[in-house]
Design a protein around this motif. Structure first.
Motif, short mmCIF file in Angstrom:
data_model
loop_
_atom_site.label_atom_id
_atom_site.label_comp_id
_atom_site.label_asym_id
_atom_site.label_seq_id
_atom_site.Cartn_x
_atom_site.Cartn_y
_atom_site.Cartn_z
N PHE A 133 0.85 -1.18 0.00
CA PHE A 133 0.00 0.00 0.00
C PHE A 133 0.89 1.24 0.00
O PHE A 133 1.76 1.38 0.87
CB PHE A 133 -0.90 0.02 1.24
N ALA A 157 -1.00 -0.66 -4.72
CA ALA A 157 -2.14 0.27 -4.78
C ALA A 157 -1.75 1.59 -4.12
O ALA A 157 -1.10 1.60 -3.07
CB ALA A 157 -3.35 -0.32 -4.07
N ASN A 158 -2.15 2.69 -4.75
CA ASN A 158 -1.89 4.01 -4.21
C ASN A 158 -3.12 4.87 -4.45
O ASN A 158 -3.84 4.68 -5.42
CB ASN A 158 -0.67 4.64 -4.91
N ARG A 159 -3.34 5.83 -3.54
CA ARG A 159 -4.53 6.67 -3.69
C ARG A 159 -4.53 7.40 -5.02
O ARG A 159 -5.56 7.58 -5.64
CB ARG A 159 -4.64 7.66 -2.50
N TRP A 180 -7.07 1.86 -5.77
CA TRP A 180 -7.13 2.03 -4.31
C TRP A 180 -8.47 1.56 -3.75
O TRP A 180 -8.54 0.95 -2.68
CB TRP A 180 -6.88 3.50 -3.96
N ALA A 183 -8.30 -2.04 -3.11
CA ALA A 183 -6.98 -2.45 -2.59
C ALA A 183 -7.06 -3.70 -1.71
O ALA A 183 -6.13 -4.50 -1.68
CB ALA A 183 -6.33 -1.30 -1.82
N ASN A 195 2.30 -1.91 4.60
CA ASN A 195 1.76 -0.55 4.54
C ASN A 195 2.92 0.43 4.55
O ASN A 195 3.64 0.53 5.54
CB ASN A 195 0.83 -0.26 5.72
N THR A 197 2.24 3.68 3.62
CA THR A 197 1.59 5.00 3.71
C THR A 197 1.69 5.54 5.14
O THR A 197 2.03 4.81 6.07
CB THR A 197 0.10 4.92 3.33
N PHE A 207 -6.08 3.94 8.65
CA PHE A 207 -5.94 2.98 7.55
C PHE A 207 -7.26 2.21 7.49
O PHE A 207 -7.59 1.47 8.40
CB PHE A 207 -4.76 2.04 7.84
N ILE A 209 -8.55 0.20 4.84
CA ILE A 209 -8.72 -0.89 3.87
C ILE A 209 -9.08 -2.18 4.60
O ILE A 209 -8.39 -2.57 5.55
CB ILE A 209 -7.44 -1.06 3.03
#
Length: 279
Positions: A133, A157-159, A180, A183, A195, A197, A207, A209
């Motif tokens: 992430f 996955a990234n925003r 995202w 994700a 993670n 991020t 977080f 997800i």
């Protein structure tokens, strides 16, 4: 008059820098090994960075760590850049060589892997895909390191999807990009989950997800270490994952620089963790 050898100096360059745990870490090692040396926080603005890097060696500095916002800029200012720092596009460790040249390296990925090997000795990177992430600078170091140790596929996955797409062009076909919003689907069959991020960090958004697809026995790690056990790690552990917090990455990435500057390979152990947590 006797000739006194210069006391080696090192530090961490960033802006702001007062929050850094690196001075406590290196200070602990200097004391442990009885080394005459100092490691200090250096708050240097972007506009002054080039001038500062020219001055520091003249002041007795043998090297420095680099953090936000200078990790990319120092690559352009260094004379020698390692292959891994060039691939990652950032440096976190500088060595001021005796010939006057500035040597730039990135030890974040090596620190990340060393942390996993220390705290999850049964982890097998080749056992299955890794779900990652985030697509910032830290993610680049993590992805490069995961590919190097033989992870067969990196699900990313990234925003902002476009940032993740850059990884595919830089790191090759092992990287697959996921939206995202979906994700959580990356966890299906993943052996390693990371993670990178700032989500879940103290003062940052949560977080969110879902980790429903996480299989028991999966390795889950967060590069955030404030708090030490993030919500992501708590939920992953509840799902049966083996979890590793992010503090060890900070400790292990620091060891190669310390060895180059002060001539002693430091041990990363429980006493080291306690010293940094108490800072």
């Amino acid at each position: 008059m006797t000739d006194h050898p210069r006391i080696p100096l090192a530090g961490v360059i960033g802006s702001p820098i007062a929050h850094s745990r690196s001075p406590a870490l290196h200070g602990f090692w200097l004391k442990r090994y009885g080394i005459k040396g100092h490691y200090v926080p250096l708050d240097i603005a972007q506009a002054d960075l080039a001038e500062a890097l020219r001055m520091l060696p003249k002041m007795g500095f043998v090297g420095a760590n680099v953090t936000i916002p200078h990790k990319e800029t120092v690559l352009r200012l260094a004379d020698v850049v390692t292959d891994r720092a060039a691939l990652i596009g950032a440096a976190n460790t500088l060595i001021f060589r005796k010939d006057g040249k500035i040597h730039a390296d990135n030890t974040d990925g090596a620190g990340f892997i060393a942390n996993l090997r220390q705290h999850a000795p049964n982890w097998n990177p080749q056992a299955g895909p890794a779900a990652v992430f985030g697509a910032g600078g830290a993610a680049r170091a993590v992805v490069a390191a995961l590919i190097e140790v033989g992870v067969p596929e990196i699900r990313l996955a990234n925003r902002t999807r476009t940032r993740a797409e850059v990884f595919r062009s830089d790191f090759g076909a092992k990287v697959t990009v996921h939206d995202w919003i979906h994700a959580g689907d990356m966890l299906e069959g993943a052996a390693t989950v990371v993670n990178t991020t700032a989500l879940g960090m103290t003062g940052k958004p949560d977080f969110r997800i879902p980790l429903d697809a996480l299989a028991p026995g999966t390795l889950a790690t967060d590069i955030v270490y404030t708090p030490l056990k993030t919500q992501f790690l708590i939920e992953a552990e509840e799902a049966g994952a083996t979890v590793v917090d992010g503090l060890g990455m900070l400790l292990h990435q620091a060891a190669p620089g310390f060895e180059r500057w002060f001539g002693q390979r430091p041990e990363v152990d429980e006493a080291t963790r306690k010293a940094v947590l108490g800072a």
